[in-house]
Design an enzyme around this catalytic site. Structure first.
Site, PDB file in Angstrom:
ATOM      1  N   GLU A  19      43.760  38.156  40.625  1.00 43.90           N
ATOM      2  CA  GLU A  19      44.846  39.139  40.821  1.00 43.90           C
ATOM      3  C   GLU A  19      44.351  40.311  41.696  1.00 43.90           C
ATOM      4  O   GLU A  19      45.043  40.739  42.617  1.00 43.90           O
ATOM      5  CB  GLU A  19      45.284  39.624  39.438  1.00 43.90           C
ATOM      6  N   HIS A  33      41.508  34.947  36.041  1.00 47.08           N
ATOM      7  CA  HIS A  33      42.885  35.228  36.471  1.00 47.08           C
ATOM      8  C   HIS A  33      43.008  36.680  36.956  1.00 47.08           C
ATOM      9  O   HIS A  33      43.562  36.956  38.016  1.00 47.08           O
ATOM     10  CB  HIS A  33      43.850  34.961  35.307  1.00 47.08           C
ATOM     11  N   ASN A  34      42.484  37.597  36.182  1.00 44.75           N
ATOM     12  CA  ASN A  34      42.578  39.014  36.568  1.00 44.75           C
ATOM     13  C   ASN A  34      41.794  39.299  37.834  1.00 44.75           C
ATOM     14  O   ASN A  34      42.232  40.070  38.687  1.00 44.75           O
ATOM     15  CB  ASN A  34      42.076  39.913  35.437  1.00 44.75           C
ATOM     16  N   ARG A  70      38.298  48.909  45.876  1.00 42.80           N
ATOM     17  CA  ARG A  70      38.833  49.923  44.956  1.00 42.80           C
ATOM     18  C   ARG A  70      37.808  51.038  44.773  1.00 42.80           C
ATOM     19  O   ARG A  70      38.168  52.214  44.700  1.00 42.80           O
ATOM     20  CB  ARG A  70      39.185  49.295  43.600  1.00 42.80           C
ATOM     21  N   SER A 130      48.953  36.886  29.502  1.00 41.11           N
ATOM     22  CA  SER A 130      49.198  37.600  30.747  1.00 41.11           C
ATOM     23  C   SER A 130      50.693  37.738  31.011  1.00 41.11           C
ATOM     24  O   SER A 130      51.484  36.897  30.607  1.00 41.11           O
ATOM     25  CB  SER A 130      48.546  36.863  31.915  1.00 41.11           C
ATOM     26  N   LYS A 167      41.191  33.865  31.482  1.00 43.97           N
ATOM     27  CA  LYS A 167      42.032  35.058  31.670  1.00 43.97           C
ATOM     28  C   LYS A 167      41.307  36.097  32.540  1.00 43.97           C
ATOM     29  O   LYS A 167      41.923  36.754  33.391  1.00 43.97           O
ATOM     30  CB  LYS A 167      42.389  35.662  30.300  1.00 43.97           C
TER      31      LYS A 167
END
Ligand code: 2AM
Length: 483
Positions: A192, A188-189, A289, A131, A185
């Site tokens: 985010e 993590h995203n 989104r 990342s 990961k």
């Protein structure tokens, strides 16, 4: 033939791959570079890699022949079939104990499958989250390797030297077995997505609610960046809000309000649903989104659906902005609480041993969610690696209590204004649900029993209730006219 000199090989010379090679070269390792389109190898050696120790290879065989044993090869190619393709190409040239590392954005079930397949053949496989984008790859990314545990001692030195460093500690540690690296990961995203959505909601409240200009909002974010919210995302938000177009006006309002996504947030939300864990904030961030992309429909709706009458803010602005900081902080605590609960549940389900303090430390630097806050999470798990959730940690428990009044005031005001706060609100709803000894699922159970004879369990101590376990609620003098 001369002795192989390569410490590690890397396949995939797109920007990430090139930058990671240059970074590893800076740290003193000899890297051998290969790419499917071999002209890119020559171009890289003649330009970016000129004057370095970096070596090139024009075939997979040549690449392997230039590596010291056990061979370590990082794939940084497009996620999907390209990864399987290179694994197949490499296999015939490798020996027992050699290590293939996938540093791409692979979905963790693929990583689980690949590590099983390769381990059954005596090879070692690592799926590593990388990342920090191009900048991170070049000067120090957050690296999250997981897979065959026997690979870690062989790659530890290179990985930890290449990763970002915070207070002398590398943002890289062994994550766990199988697909754990890519799983972490992915989370993590997802986190985010959540952090970005929270910041966007704060901006919306300051802009549409308080009616502030981008410059004033940037100053607020700059101030927040000196306190508990100190982080990369808050810092860049202040810079972005200050950015002016050629006409001297802020750029942000000119950007079309339709958010894109590549899918890792969605993967996290799906993983949460699969694991049965209430990771509501990331879910709302993904849905926000989705709603943003219904632009044409929103334009039509805005013409026919009215919100509340806009009233000017009459309260204490300074207090309100302090409340907003606390609302953002508390919601962020909930988001990370949920993310770590998800990892804990998945580790249980898949038999992984995850090091939660280590994960927080890996995220402290090099990546998009890097923050001071992650140091506090690392400290919490350092104290108690078995923590059920961050809200049981003294530090976060106190922080959430302190934030609570302001957090509630902000959401109440946003609701009155008609400004959507899906992430702030779901965080508070989770907080209120999580701290409730009793939730109305008793009624859900009764309903399920009424229409579907699903049965229910009785509260301990209330066993001599009229209804007995396994009895159908409809047999007890209830109105059945609905049928
Ligand atoms: P290329 O330069 O030969 O296209 C990012 O796209 C990286 O992944 C590039 O190095 C690219 O190689 C590689 N890549 C993408 N799809 C691939 C495939 N199907 N097989 C091999 N390499 C691929």
């Amino acid at each position: 033939m001369s002795q192989p000199v390569g410490d590690i090989g890397l396949i995939g010379l797109a920007v990430m791959g090139q930058n990671l090679i240059l970074n590893m070269n800076d740290k003193g390792f000899t890297v051998v570079a290969y790419n499917r389109t071999t002209s890119k190898v020559d171009a890289f050696l003649a330009n970016e890699a000129k004057g370095t120790k970096i070596q090139g290879a024009h075939s997979v065989e040549e690449l392997v022949s230039k590596l010291k044993r056990p061979r370590k090869i990082i794939l940084l190619v497009k996620a999907g079939p390209a990864v399987d393709d290179f694994i197949r190409q490499l296999e015939p040239h490798l020996e027992k104990g050699d290590i293939i590392i996938d540093g791409g954005n692979s979905h963790y079930p693929d990583t689980i499958r690949r590590s099983k397949e390769l381990e059954s053949k005596g090879l070692l496989f690592v799926g590593s989250g990388v990342s920090g984008g191009e900048e991170g790859a070049r000067y120090g990314p957050s690296l999250m390797p997981g897979g065959s545990p026997a690979a870690w001692p062989a790659i530890k030195e290179i990985f930890q030297a290449t990763a970002a460093q915070v207070n002398g500690e590398p943002c890289c540690d062994w994550v766990g077995e199988g697909g754990a690296g890519h799983y972490v990961k992915m989370v993590h995203n997802g986190i985010e997505y959540g952090d970005m959505q929270l910041i966007a909601e704060a901006y919306d409240i300051l802009k549409r609610g308080l009616g502030l200009h981008e410059d004033e909002i940037a100053d607020i974010f700059n101030n927040w960046n000196k306190g508990v919210l100190d982080s990369f995302l808050i810092e860049i938000t202040a810079n972005i809000l200050k950015f002016k177009d050629d006409d001297g006006e802020p750029l942000v309002p000119k950007i079309l309000d339709q958010a894109g996504q590549k899918g890792t947030g969605k993967w996290t939300a799906i993983a949460a649903l699969d694991a049965g864990m209430p990771v509501t904030l990331i879910g709302e961030a993904v849905f926000a989104r989705c709603l943003s992309s219904l632009k044409e429909e929103r334009i039509r709706a805005s013409k026919v659906i009215a919100g509340p009458q806009k009233e000017a803010f009459k309260g204490d602005k300074k207090q309100f902005i302090d409340d907003l900081e606390q609302a953002l902080y508390a919601s962020k605590i909930i988001s990370y609480t949920q993310g770590f609960m998800l990892m804990r549940q998945t580790a249980k389900d898949l038999g992984w041993t995850l090091n939660y303090a280590g994960i927080a430390r890996m995220w402290r630097g090099g990546c998009i969610i890097k923050s001071v806050f992650l140091g506090d999470i690392a400290a919490a798990y350092q104290k108690n690696s078995n923590l059920e959730s961050l809200l049981f940690d003294d530090f976060f428990n106190k922080a959430a209590h302190k934030a609570q009044p302001g957090w509630r005031r902000i959401i109440a005001q946003a609701v009155l204004w008609g400004i959507p706060t899906p992430a702030f609100s779901t965080a508070l709803a989770f907080f209120d649900g999580y701290r409730s000894e009793v939730v109305p699922a008793n009624l859900l159970q009764a309903q399920r029993d009424y229409f579907g004879a699903h049965t229910f369990r009785v509260v301990p101590g209330k066993e001599n209730t009229k209804l007995k376990l396994g009895e159908d609620i409809r047999t007890h003098q209830l109105d059945r006219s609905w049928r």
